[in-house]
Scaffold this active site. Structure first.
Site, PDB file in Angstrom:
ATOM      1  N   HIS A  49      14.184  -7.351   8.265  1.00  0.00           N
ATOM      2  CA  HIS A  49      13.593  -6.734   7.217  1.00  0.00           C
ATOM      3  C   HIS A  49      12.442  -5.987   7.431  1.00  0.00           C
ATOM      4  CE1 HIS A  49      15.506  -8.510   3.436  1.00  0.00           C
ATOM      5  NE2 HIS A  49      15.996  -9.304   4.360  1.00  0.00           N
ATOM      6  N   LYS A  91       2.665  -3.645  -5.786  1.00  0.00           N
ATOM      7  CA  LYS A  91       3.560  -3.954  -4.597  1.00  0.00           C
ATOM      8  C   LYS A  91       2.316  -4.936  -3.851  1.00  0.00           C
ATOM      9  CE  LYS A  91       4.516   0.244  -3.444  1.00  0.00           C
ATOM     10  NZ  LYS A  91       5.940   0.186  -3.074  1.00  0.00           N
ATOM     11  N   ARG A  92       2.685  -5.638  -2.784  1.00  0.00           N
ATOM     12  CA  ARG A  92       1.995  -6.184  -2.135  1.00  0.00           C
ATOM     13  C   ARG A  92       0.703  -5.351  -1.335  1.00  0.00           C
ATOM     14  NH1 ARG A  92       2.661 -11.998  -0.787  1.00  0.00           N
ATOM     15  NH2 ARG A  92       0.841 -11.472   0.351  1.00  0.00           N
ATOM     16  N   LYS A 114       1.451   0.461   3.253  1.00  0.00           N
ATOM     17  CA  LYS A 114       1.919   0.820   1.890  1.00  0.00           C
ATOM     18  C   LYS A 114       0.992   1.901   1.419  1.00  0.00           C
ATOM     19  CE  LYS A 114       4.217  -3.626   0.959  1.00  0.00           C
ATOM     20  NZ  LYS A 114       5.496  -3.374   0.599  1.00  0.00           N
ATOM     21  N   THR A 135      12.303  -2.315  -2.983  1.00  0.00           N
ATOM     22  CA  THR A 135      13.226  -2.310  -4.090  1.00  0.00           C
ATOM     23  C   THR A 135      12.562  -2.100  -5.477  1.00  0.00           C
ATOM     24  OG1 THR A 135      12.544  -4.840  -3.703  1.00  0.00           O
ATOM     25  CG2 THR A 135      14.765  -3.899  -3.402  1.00  0.00           C
ATOM     26  N   LYS A 157      13.597   0.020  -9.115  1.00  0.00           N
ATOM     27  CA  LYS A 157      13.415  -0.601 -10.548  1.00  0.00           C
ATOM     28  C   LYS A 157      12.661   0.565 -11.327  1.00  0.00           C
ATOM     29  CE  LYS A 157      12.877  -5.174  -8.439  1.00  0.00           C
ATOM     30  NZ  LYS A 157      11.928  -5.932  -7.731  1.00  0.00           N
TER      31      LYS A 157
END
Length: 843
Positions: free
Chosen positions: A378, A569-570, A575, A677, A681
């Site tokens: 992952h 998101k986290r 990110k 993911t 969405k």
């Protein structure tokens, strides 16, 4: 603007949600009242909203149990190959509405509840999220369970029943504060304890080598109590099981002969054993080598493997004996999928059982183990890779350490035979990393001990083969695969966005819910004015509904004509929430510099949790909330820019946010986000994506057409090239005046006047050691955001791109992902057999 239809008003128009037959409605009302009566008889005489929620949950659960029992009976008779998905995380969210949808009961329940003078949505909002995961990895497991059931696979999810899931996040004076998530406080109507399947798990002790083989002695025992949750497939009467283990101390715990006298203390010490399933570790993409975490990892694996072997031995077919004794056929009947390296101990544990308990010779046991196990990687971030200290292993799992050493010895013998004298390669490929302390590389254990290794998006799987596991790929290229992630369209379209699901179903029918590729048919309506208008109208209604929610929660007035620009998101440096933040400040500065110009208005929403020990992530939250304070209270800006920090982002909030988004921010440094993911969405729900060529964004651009996303910034090749030449942040700071202004404001205290040096750590990181090269993508990002504004001024063209994105999102169904796992890794075929419902006789 007119108030939109409520979801419950709209549901009555949607056949997709099941027809509310009069008989069904009457039956549900009767059942509801019966459950409510028994709740109140036991307790009080005034019903609370929570009583109503539980009455409805139990009513819906009644419709599950017959199908659940029948499904398990069907598996026992047909004896198919069974899939076991092992994960330390299952981020399930709420269960009620998803169960009604998959059972085709939503409309009947809605009507029944309405007739009883109650509001279904209000009851749904009472349910606690099952937050047994951190983010993507745990939510993926939940989507996979939904798809495995919907594809008729005989599948089981195995994990831990954490008493406390991911913490609840409060924002207090702009800072994240954590609160324990006591999600079981009022009980969980969806689980069933199965004490009859309780199993012992061993820790510590010592190993003795005898003529009869190795014996693991003097261990401490913890009991694993299973709790089963039904997992219904979509309208196929299949109900699979998620089995979560809870730790129980045995009754003689600490009361053995050596502990004479202190009975009270001995009983209190039971907590030590039971702490194993107390709390989810709240780290996303970060390894923390704590003993309690290693205990959790072994606990789930040891209980699960005993369960799998018990089921294998007692199953009906496969041999003439009443009990299977040969493990020859084990890989034909059992598949074990390891969700990251967290359940990697399944490999040495299966070896321990086969060799020490079942007395197979090593070679045969190893063959069975490798054919049974498969591993999903992952992440390629080095700080996320699990590397357990040998010392800790030796103490906690002494026999497993011996087995890992033996696996490694044979593995390295094989490598040196292939590459004589290549000591460097042996060192790189060893399961044991020499050094102080010596460590076990769990990813290497997984690669060596599995017959298939997969990444989770095409670009990620390539990076896995060319970098992290290159040496292993060189030797066994056939072992490496790609399985691009997906999301379940039941929860992430039908449940969260009924309006859009309806508009789609009107045009192409309902089959897209089980075959998402059918969304391609929407391209036939790309110039259909009523369809374009309907899609835009649903988005406006979703924005209105979410705005009403936000105004209730945050007391802010939201401009519905603004772009809803969302990054949820986290919180993590890779990110790049900081890049988003730099754009917000840049836009703010432009308004301040020329307040009379026309600007396309924005509402920027950022949400997500930071790991409690991740200092930089917590500072990033504080920066965003501080910028929001300045921006939102500047009268010059007005309603042209608003910044909102979405508190306590979780599955149930995602279901509200995603349908309302116009712009989806997917802006990680190329090569760092394995898949993502959330990106899928947003795409499925009619947002456009601004993003880098990273993770699944690459395939999203391929499916929808790159011109229909706002792709910007460095590609993986550019990042690699920059790593060779060196990234110099100051060069960008000196060359780009708007960037310099933004950084000077952050460092001078413009956004923290009471504490001018508050953000010095962020500034220092961005200027001197930014692994994720925020400044290198700044210009490209700002200019891409200008393209967003230009397109938004033309609603028809914007909506046409939205439709092209929805039409291109078919690949990103977890049904497609699971069908690929089934055929290419597990060796089973998805089935569209509809098991007869409980009220029909079996063939």
């Amino acid at each position: 603007m007119a108030t939109p239809l409520t979801d419950s008003e709209r549901r009555k128009q949607i056949s997709v949600r099941g027809i509310a037959g009069l008989g069904d409605v009457a039956e549900i009302k009767k059942s509801f009242n019966r459950h409510l009566h028994f709740t109140l008889v036991k307790d009080r005489n005034v019903a609370t909203p929570r009583d109503y929620y539980f009455a409805l949950a139990h009513t819906v659960r009644d419709h599950l149990v017959g199908r659940w029992i029948r499904t398990q009976q069907y598996y026992y008779e047909k004896d198919p190959k069974r899939i076991h998905y092992l994960s330390l995380e299952f981020y399930m969210g709420r269960t009620l509405q998803n169960t009604m949808i998959n059972l085709g009961l939503q409309n009947a329940c809605d009507e029944a509840i309405y007739q009883l003078g109650l509001d279904l949505e209000e009851l749904e909002d009472i349910e606690e999220d099952a937050g047994l995961g951190n983010g993507g990895l745990g939510r993926l497991a939940a989507c996979f369970l939904d798809s495995m059931a919907s594809l008729g696979l005989a599948a089981y999810g195995y994990g831990i029943r954490y008493e406390f899931g991911i913490f609840n996040q409060k924002i207090s004076s702009g800072w994240q504060v954590e609160e324990a998530d006591d999600w079981l406080r009022y009980g969980n109507p969806w689980e069933k304890a199965r004490p009859e399947f309780m199993l012992p798990v061993h820790f510590y002790g010592r190993v003795e080598h005898t003529a009869q083989g190795a014996k693991w002695l003097d261990t401490q025992i913890v009991l694993a109590m299973p709790y089963d949750t039904p997992v219904p497939g979509y309208k196929n009467n299949t109900v699979n099981t998620m089995r979560l283990w809870s730790a129980k101390a045995p009754n003689d715990f600490n009361l053995q002969e050596f502990n004479v006298g202190d009975y009270i203390q001995a009983v209190l010490d039971r907590n030590l054993a039971e702490n194993i399933s107390r709390v989810l570790y709240p780290n996303d993409n970060f390894f923390e080598g704590k003993e309690l975490r290693l205990k959790q990892e072994y606990f789930v694996v040891a209980a699960t493997l005993q369960d799998i072997i018990r089921r294998f031995k007692s199953s009906k077919f496969g041999c003439r004996d009443p009990v299977r004794t040969s493990f020859e056929t084990f890989p034909d009947k059992v598949a074990i999928q390891l969700n990251d390296t967290h359940p990697a101990l399944a490999i040495p544990e299966l070896m321990r059982i086969l060799v020490d308990v079942e007395k197979l010779i090593w070679e045969k046991a190893w063959d069975v183990t490798v054919q049974t196990c498969a591993y999903t990687n992952h992440t390629v971030l080095p700080e996320a890779l699990e590397r357990w200290s040998v010392h800790m292993f030796e103490k906690l799992l002494p026999r497993h350490l011996e087995i890992i050493y033996e696996i490694n010895r044979r593995h390295l013998d094989r490598i040196s035979a292939m590459y004589p004298g290549d000591w460097d390669r042996l060192k790189r490929m060893s399961l044991i990393e020499e050094g102080d302390p010596k460590r076990i590389n769990m990813a290497h254990l997984c690669v060596v001990g599995s017959h298939a290794v997969n990444g989770v998006a095409r670009i990620h799987s390539e990076i896995v083969k060319t970098t992290v596991f290159k040496d292993f790929y060189d030797i066994e290229p056939e072992k490496f695969q790609n399985k691009t992630n997906g999301i379940t369209p039941r929860r992430w379209l039908l449940l969260c966005n009924p309006g859009l699901a309806d508009v789609i179903a009107e045009k192409i029918g309902e089959e897209f819910l089980t075959d998402l590729y059918q969304l391609k048919k929407l391209l036939n309506f790309i110039d259909d004015d009523t369809f374009i208008r309907d899609v835009a109208k649903v988005k406006q209604e979703n924005k209105l509904k979410f705005s009403a929610y936000l105004e209730g929660e945050y007391k802010v007035k939201i401009n519905l004509d603004s772009i809803f620009d969302i990054q949820v998101k986290r919180i993590h440096e890779y990110k790049r929430q900081l890049l988003n933040c730099l754009h917000i400040i840049t836009f703010y500065n432009r308004i301040k510099k020329d307040p009379n110009k026309q600007y396309v208005p924005r509402t920027v929403m950022i949400g997500g949790k930071a790991a409690p020990g991740y200092h930089m992530a917590k500072m990033i939250i504080k920066l965003i909330t501080s910028v929001a304070d300045i921006v939102n209270n500047d009268p010059v800006v007005g309603d042209r820019l608003k910044v909102i920090y979405l508190e306590n982002y979780r599955v149930s909030l995602a279901e509200k946010v995603v349908p309302a988004a116009d712009l989806s921010e997917q802006i990680s440094t190329a090569g760092t986000e394995a898949s993502g993911t959330g990106n899928m969405k947003f795409m499925l729900n009619g947002a456009l994506t601004i993003g880098t060529m990273d993770g699944a964004n690459v395939e999203m651009a391929e499916e929808a057409g790159e011109e229909n996303l706002f792709i910007f910034g460095m590609r993986v090749e550019d990042v690699e090239a920059m790593d060779k030449t060196g990234y110099n942040a100051r060069e960008y700071y000196d060359r780009i005046p708007e960037l310099k202004q933004v950084m000077d404001q952050i460092s001078s205290g413009y956004f923290s006047p009471k504490q001018p040096d508050l953000f010095k750590d962020i500034v220092n990181m961005l200027m001197n050691h930014d692994r994720f090269k925020v400044f290198a993508d700044y210009e490209a990002y700002i200019s891409s955001q200008e393209k967003v504004n230009d397109l938004y001024k033309n609603p028809r063209e914007w909506t046409k791109k939205v439709i092209k994105n929805i039409a291109g999102s078919g690949k990103f169904s977890s049904d497609r992902t699971i069908a690929e796992y089934a055929r290419e890794i597990w060796g089973v075929e998805p089935s569209d057999v509809k098991i007869p419902p409980p009220n029909e006789p079996r063939e």
